[in-house]
Design a protein around this motif. Sequence first.
Motif, PDB file in Angstrom:
ATOM      1  N   THR A  66       1.330   0.494  -4.169  1.00  0.00           N
ATOM      2  CA  THR A  66       1.889   1.653  -4.855  1.00  0.00           C
ATOM      3  C   THR A  66       1.362   1.649  -6.285  1.00  0.00           C
ATOM      4  OG1 THR A  66       3.881   1.592  -3.499  1.00  0.00           O
ATOM      5  CG2 THR A  66       4.028   2.795  -5.560  1.00  0.00           C
ATOM      6  N   VAL A  67       0.975   2.822  -6.763  1.00  0.00           N
ATOM      7  CA  VAL A  67       0.405   2.970  -8.104  1.00  0.00           C
ATOM      8  C   VAL A  67       1.192   4.040  -8.856  1.00  0.00           C
ATOM      9  CG1 VAL A  67      -1.679   3.587  -9.397  1.00  0.00           C
ATOM     10  CG2 VAL A  67      -1.878   2.355  -7.236  1.00  0.00           C
ATOM     11  N   MET A  68       1.525   3.758 -10.112  1.00  0.00           N
ATOM     12  CA  MET A  68       2.141   4.756 -10.988  1.00  0.00           C
ATOM     13  C   MET A  68       1.022   5.351 -11.846  1.00  0.00           C
ATOM     14  SD  MET A  68       5.135   4.354 -13.875  1.00  0.00           S
ATOM     15  CE  MET A  68       4.242   3.161 -14.853  1.00  0.00           C
ATOM     16  N   VAL A  69       0.913   6.665 -11.850  1.00  0.00           N
ATOM     17  CA  VAL A  69      -0.104   7.356 -12.646  1.00  0.00           C
ATOM     18  C   VAL A  69       0.622   8.235 -13.657  1.00  0.00           C
ATOM     19  CG1 VAL A  69      -2.081   8.909 -12.595  1.00  0.00           C
ATOM     20  CG2 VAL A  69      -1.662   7.375 -10.662  1.00  0.00           C
ATOM     21  N   VAL A  70       0.322   8.019 -14.931  1.00  0.00           N
ATOM     22  CA  VAL A  70       0.964   8.820 -15.975  1.00  0.00           C
ATOM     23  C   VAL A  70      -0.079   9.724 -16.628  1.00  0.00           C
ATOM     24  CG1 VAL A  70       2.804   7.180 -16.452  1.00  0.00           C
ATOM     25  CG2 VAL A  70       0.688   6.989 -17.697  1.00  0.00           C
TER      26      VAL A  70
ATOM     27  N   ASP B 238       8.910  -0.851  -2.609  1.00  0.00           N
ATOM     28  CA  ASP B 238      10.309  -0.477  -2.411  1.00  0.00           C
ATOM     29  C   ASP B 238      11.014  -0.084  -3.710  1.00  0.00           C
ATOM     30  OD1 ASP B 238      10.343  -3.016  -3.466  1.00  0.00           O
ATOM     31  OD2 ASP B 238      11.871  -3.793  -2.100  1.00  0.00           O
ATOM     32  N   ALA B 239      10.248   0.045  -4.807  1.00  0.00           N
ATOM     33  CA  ALA B 239      10.841   0.482  -6.079  1.00  0.00           C
ATOM     34  C   ALA B 239      11.355   1.912  -5.941  1.00  0.00           C
ATOM     35  CB  ALA B 239       9.806   0.400  -7.196  1.00  0.00           C
ATOM     36  N   LEU B 240      12.497   2.177  -6.528  1.00  0.00           N
ATOM     37  CA  LEU B 240      13.075   3.513  -6.477  1.00  0.00           C
ATOM     38  C   LEU B 240      12.282   4.466  -7.369  1.00  0.00           C
ATOM     39  CD1 LEU B 240      16.853   2.586  -6.759  1.00  0.00           C
ATOM     40  CD2 LEU B 240      15.566   3.142  -4.690  1.00  0.00           C
ATOM     41  N   ASP B 241      12.193   5.723  -6.945  1.00  0.00           N
ATOM     42  CA  ASP B 241      11.483   6.739  -7.732  1.00  0.00           C
ATOM     43  C   ASP B 241      12.049   6.844  -9.140  1.00  0.00           C
ATOM     44  OD1 ASP B 241       9.849   7.301  -5.572  1.00  0.00           O
ATOM     45  OD2 ASP B 241      11.021   9.041  -4.941  1.00  0.00           O
ATOM     46  N   GLN B 242      13.373   6.798  -9.258  1.00  0.00           N
ATOM     47  CA  GLN B 242      14.020   6.897 -10.572  1.00  0.00           C
ATOM     48  C   GLN B 242      13.598   5.737 -11.463  1.00  0.00           C
ATOM     49  OE1 GLN B 242      16.214   9.502 -11.685  1.00  0.00           O
ATOM     50  NE2 GLN B 242      15.608   8.535 -13.603  1.00  0.00           N
ATOM     51  N   ASP B 243      13.485   4.535 -10.890  1.00  0.00           N
ATOM     52  CA  ASP B 243      13.063   3.369 -11.673  1.00  0.00           C
ATOM     53  C   ASP B 243      11.624   3.504 -12.145  1.00  0.00           C
ATOM     54  OD1 ASP B 243      15.568   2.257 -11.315  1.00  0.00           O
ATOM     55  OD2 ASP B 243      14.935   0.986  -9.624  1.00  0.00           O
TER      56      ASP B 243
ATOM     57  N   ALA C 275      10.021   4.950 -20.663  1.00  0.00           N
ATOM     58  CA  ALA C 275      10.262   3.886 -21.644  1.00  0.00           C
ATOM     59  C   ALA C 275       8.952   3.436 -22.289  1.00  0.00           C
ATOM     60  CB  ALA C 275      10.961   2.705 -20.981  1.00  0.00           C
ATOM     61  N   LEU C 276       7.899   3.250 -21.469  1.00  0.00           N
ATOM     62  CA  LEU C 276       6.603   2.831 -22.009  1.00  0.00           C
ATOM     63  C   LEU C 276       6.033   3.865 -22.973  1.00  0.00           C
ATOM     64  CD1 LEU C 276       4.761   1.338 -18.904  1.00  0.00           C
ATOM     65  CD2 LEU C 276       5.470   0.124 -20.958  1.00  0.00           C
ATOM     66  N   TYR C 277       6.085   5.130 -22.578  1.00  0.00           N
ATOM     67  CA  TYR C 277       5.484   6.161 -23.418  1.00  0.00           C
ATOM     68  C   TYR C 277       6.401   6.594 -24.551  1.00  0.00           C
ATOM     69  CZ  TYR C 277       1.125   6.030 -21.137  1.00  0.00           C
ATOM     70  OH  TYR C 277      -0.097   5.585 -20.715  1.00  0.00           O
ATOM     71  N   GLY C 278       7.649   6.139 -24.527  1.00  0.00           N
ATOM     72  CA  GLY C 278       8.513   6.312 -25.692  1.00  0.00           C
ATOM     73  C   GLY C 278       8.058   5.430 -26.845  1.00  0.00           C
ATOM     74  N   LEU C 279       7.298   4.384 -26.524  1.00  0.00           N
ATOM     75  CA  LEU C 279       6.776   3.462 -27.531  1.00  0.00           C
ATOM     76  C   LEU C 279       5.392   3.872 -28.038  1.00  0.00           C
ATOM     77  CD1 LEU C 279       7.708   0.144 -25.696  1.00  0.00           C
ATOM     78  CD2 LEU C 279       8.946   1.220 -27.592  1.00  0.00           C
ATOM     79  N   GLN C 280       4.790   4.881 -27.413  1.00  0.00           N
ATOM     80  CA  GLN C 280       3.436   5.316 -27.754  1.00  0.00           C
ATOM     81  C   GLN C 280       3.464   6.508 -28.712  1.00  0.00           C
ATOM     82  OE1 GLN C 280       0.647   3.731 -26.567  1.00  0.00           O
ATOM     83  NE2 GLN C 280       2.041   2.291 -25.563  1.00  0.00           N
TER      84      GLN C 280
ATOM     85  N   VAL D 106       4.509  12.118 -14.534  1.00  0.00           N
ATOM     86  CA  VAL D 106       4.485  10.827 -13.846  1.00  0.00           C
ATOM     87  C   VAL D 106       4.257  11.100 -12.360  1.00  0.00           C
ATOM     88  CG1 VAL D 106       5.787   8.729 -13.325  1.00  0.00           C
ATOM     89  CG2 VAL D 106       6.155   9.905 -15.503  1.00  0.00           C
ATOM     90  N   ARG D 107       3.334  10.361 -11.767  1.00  0.00           N
ATOM     91  CA  ARG D 107       3.052  10.507 -10.341  1.00  0.00           C
ATOM     92  C   ARG D 107       3.092   9.129  -9.700  1.00  0.00           C
ATOM     93  NH1 ARG D 107      -2.304  12.421 -10.110  1.00  0.00           N
ATOM     94  NH2 ARG D 107      -3.070  10.404  -9.445  1.00  0.00           N
ATOM     95  N   ARG D 108       3.588   9.101  -8.478  1.00  0.00           N
ATOM     96  CA  ARG D 108       3.616   7.862  -7.717  1.00  0.00           C
ATOM     97  C   ARG D 108       2.694   8.039  -6.519  1.00  0.00           C
ATOM     98  NH1 ARG D 108       8.873   4.662  -5.760  1.00  0.00           N
ATOM     99  NH2 ARG D 108       7.844   3.187  -4.395  1.00  0.00           N
ATOM    100  N   ASP D 109       1.719   7.135  -6.371  1.00  0.00           N
ATOM    101  CA  ASP D 109       0.804   7.166  -5.238  1.00  0.00           C
ATOM    102  C   ASP D 109       1.109   5.978  -4.325  1.00  0.00           C
ATOM    103  OD1 ASP D 109      -0.489   9.373  -6.254  1.00  0.00           O
ATOM    104  OD2 ASP D 109      -2.147   8.242  -7.128  1.00  0.00           O
ATOM    105  N   ASN D 110       1.622   6.277  -3.141  1.00  0.00           N
ATOM    106  CA  ASN D 110       1.858   5.251  -2.125  1.00  0.00           C
ATOM    107  C   ASN D 110       0.654   5.244  -1.212  1.00  0.00           C
ATOM    108  OD1 ASN D 110       4.497   4.623  -3.029  1.00  0.00           O
ATOM    109  ND2 ASN D 110       5.277   6.415  -1.971  1.00  0.00           N
ATOM    110  N   ARG D 111       0.030   4.098  -1.048  1.00  0.00           N
ATOM    111  CA  ARG D 111      -1.180   3.979  -0.233  1.00  0.00           C
ATOM    112  C   ARG D 111      -0.864   3.192   1.032  1.00  0.00           C
ATOM    113  NH1 ARG D 111      -5.262   2.548  -5.202  1.00  0.00           N
ATOM    114  NH2 ARG D 111      -4.969   4.520  -6.291  1.00  0.00           N
ATOM    115  N   PHE D 112      -1.430   3.662   2.134  1.00  0.00           N
ATOM    116  CA  PHE D 112      -1.195   3.040   3.430  1.00  0.00           C
ATOM    117  C   PHE D 112      -2.526   2.776   4.120  1.00  0.00           C
ATOM    118  CE2 PHE D 112       2.625   5.371   2.492  1.00  0.00           C
ATOM    119  CZ  PHE D 112       3.651   4.560   2.971  1.00  0.00           C
ATOM    120  N   ASP D 113      -2.592   1.675   4.851  1.00  0.00           N
ATOM    121  CA  ASP D 113      -3.725   1.413   5.743  1.00  0.00           C
ATOM    122  C   ASP D 113      -3.360   1.972   7.111  1.00  0.00           C
ATOM    123  OD1 ASP D 113      -5.459   0.120   4.000  1.00  0.00           O
ATOM    124  OD2 ASP D 113      -4.574  -1.853   4.386  1.00  0.00           O
TER     125      ASP D 113
END
Length: 73
Positions: free
Chosen positions: A10-14, A39-44, A51-56, A63-70
């Motif tokens: 799973t990859v988080m893309v901002v 298994d991380a929740l979407d809200q998390d 939180a990360l970009y609040g520091l930038q 924010v995009r979540r990419d779930n990859r499957f074989d």
Amino acid sequence: MAVISSAKDTVMVVTYQTGLTPEGSPKLSQRSFPNLKSDALDQDVYDVATALYGLQDYPLIGVRRDNRFDLAE
């Protein structure tokens, strides 16, 4: 034969704004954060990104979540 899918990663893309073009449109960039727990929740995931970009200095645009499957037979 049925196809079997297994979670790979799973990859988080901002997307964030780095400035403006000479015409005044937003200049956007993306950054990927690999190795999220599948298994991380979407809200998390969203909360971590905000939180990360609040520091930038750059505002967070999306924010995009990419779930990859074989896939295999």
